[in-house]
Every structure is written in structure tokens, then in C-alpha cells.
Design a protein around this motif. Structure first.
Motif, PDB file in Angstrom:
ATOM      1  N   THR A   5       0.835  -1.199   0.000  1.00 44.15           N
ATOM      2  CA  THR A   5       0.000   0.000   0.000  1.00 44.15           C
ATOM      3  C   THR A   5       0.871   1.251   0.000  1.00 44.15           C
ATOM      4  OG1 THR A   5      -1.736  -1.138   1.238  1.00 44.15           O
ATOM      5  CG2 THR A   5      -1.769   1.275   1.288  1.00 44.15           C
ATOM      6  N   PRO A   6       0.640   2.196  -0.919  1.00 43.59           N
ATOM      7  CA  PRO A   6       1.414   3.442  -0.912  1.00 43.59           C
ATOM      8  C   PRO A   6       1.181   4.217   0.390  1.00 43.59           C
ATOM      9  CG  PRO A   6       0.187   3.216  -2.966  1.00 43.59           C
ATOM     10  CD  PRO A   6      -0.310   2.146  -2.033  1.00 43.59           C
ATOM     11  N   VAL A   7       2.218   4.846   0.912  1.00 45.85           N
ATOM     12  CA  VAL A   7       2.147   5.589   2.174  1.00 45.85           C
ATOM     13  C   VAL A   7       2.633   7.014   1.945  1.00 45.85           C
ATOM     14  CG1 VAL A   7       3.066   5.748   4.529  1.00 45.85           C
ATOM     15  CG2 VAL A   7       2.548   3.506   3.532  1.00 45.85           C
ATOM     16  N   ASP A   8       1.852   7.979   2.398  1.00 39.40           N
ATOM     17  CA  ASP A   8       2.276   9.382   2.411  1.00 39.40           C
ATOM     18  C   ASP A   8       2.602   9.738   3.850  1.00 39.40           C
ATOM     19  OD1 ASP A   8       1.850   9.939  -0.323  1.00 39.40           O
ATOM     20  OD2 ASP A   8      -0.279  10.322   0.039  1.00 39.40           O
ATOM     21  N   VAL A   9       3.793  10.255   4.091  1.00 35.41           N
ATOM     22  CA  VAL A   9       4.192  10.674   5.432  1.00 35.41           C
ATOM     23  C   VAL A   9       3.949  12.171   5.530  1.00 35.41           C
ATOM     24  CG1 VAL A   9       6.086  10.808   7.084  1.00 35.41           C
ATOM     25  CG2 VAL A   9       5.904   8.833   5.551  1.00 35.41           C
ATOM     26  N   VAL A  10       3.101  12.577   6.496  1.00 34.53           N
ATOM     27  CA  VAL A  10       2.734  13.974   6.683  1.00 34.53           C
ATOM     28  C   VAL A  10       2.984  14.380   8.133  1.00 34.53           C
ATOM     29  CG1 VAL A  10       1.014  13.908   4.832  1.00 34.53           C
ATOM     30  CG2 VAL A  10       0.323  13.400   7.165  1.00 34.53           C
ATOM     31  N   ASP A  11       2.996  15.678   8.378  1.00 41.14           N
ATOM     32  CA  ASP A  11       3.270  16.124   9.746  1.00 41.14           C
ATOM     33  C   ASP A  11       2.003  16.327  10.579  1.00 41.14           C
ATOM     34  OD1 ASP A  11       2.316  18.409   8.594  1.00 41.14           O
ATOM     35  OD2 ASP A  11       4.072  19.632   8.991  1.00 41.14           O
ATOM     36  N   TRP A  40      -2.696  15.525  10.416  1.00 38.70           N
ATOM     37  CA  TRP A  40      -3.798  14.989   9.648  1.00 38.70           C
ATOM     38  C   TRP A  40      -5.110  15.339  10.310  1.00 38.70           C
ATOM     39  CZ3 TRP A  40      -6.210   9.904  10.878  1.00 38.70           C
ATOM     40  CH2 TRP A  40      -5.858   9.450  12.139  1.00 38.70           C
TER      41      TRP A  40
END
Length: 86
Positions: free
Chosen positions: A58-64, A66
Motif C-alpha cells: 500500500t502506498p504511504v504518504d508521510v505527513v506532519d 492529519w
């Protein structure tokens, strides 16, 4: 559900590797400031949910940050009202 670190010799509940790196996500204290050796620390409830519902690849976006208000996940949905005959 978890793994012991062979590098740091600590238990990492709900460990999920990111790609072909040594970095991953797992349960850990989230103190509000950078305090990790590189992994992404997750609150227990979030780590469990991801571990149980995300498939390998599964593609993962790392954000600061949410906003969970638009998510449709079991822990964010309101419980249905129960109607009881009185």
C-alpha cells in the motif's frame, strides 16, 4: 503483532516496514518533538488500525499532521442507535 529490533534490542509493536528501507512505523511514545532513531512512532490505537487494515504494498504518504474528520474508519464512525422495545 510486532517485532523485536535487532539493532536497538527493543520491542516494536505493530511494526510495518516502509519499502525496502530500515525505516518503518510502530507503536511508540509520541512526545510532540523529534525523538526517534528514524522510524515513525504511532499511538497504539492508530498503529493497531493500520496494522490490521493495510495490505503489503500500500502506498504511504508521510505527513506532519492529519484531519480524521473525513475518514470512514470503524473508530471514527458514530455507533448506530440501538432501538429497544419498552
Amino acid at each position: 503483532s510486532g517485532k523485536g529490533s535487532t539493532l536497538y534490542h527493543v520491542f516494536m509493536p505493530y511494526w510495518m516496514r516502509l519499502g525496502h528501507t530500515t525505516v518503518g512505523m510502530h507503536v511508540g511514545d509520541v512526545p510532540g518533538y523529534p525523538a526517534s532513531a528514524g522510524c515513525i512512532r504511532l499511538p497504539q490505537q492508530v498503529a493497531h488500525l493500520l496494522f490490521e487494515h493495510v495490505s503489503h504494498g500500500t502506498p504511504v504518504d508521510v505527513v506532519d499532521s492529519w484531519d480524521e474528520s473525513g475518514l470512514r474508519l470503524p473508530y471514527t464512525m458514530r455507533r448506530p442507535v440501538s432501538f429497544v422495545d419498552t
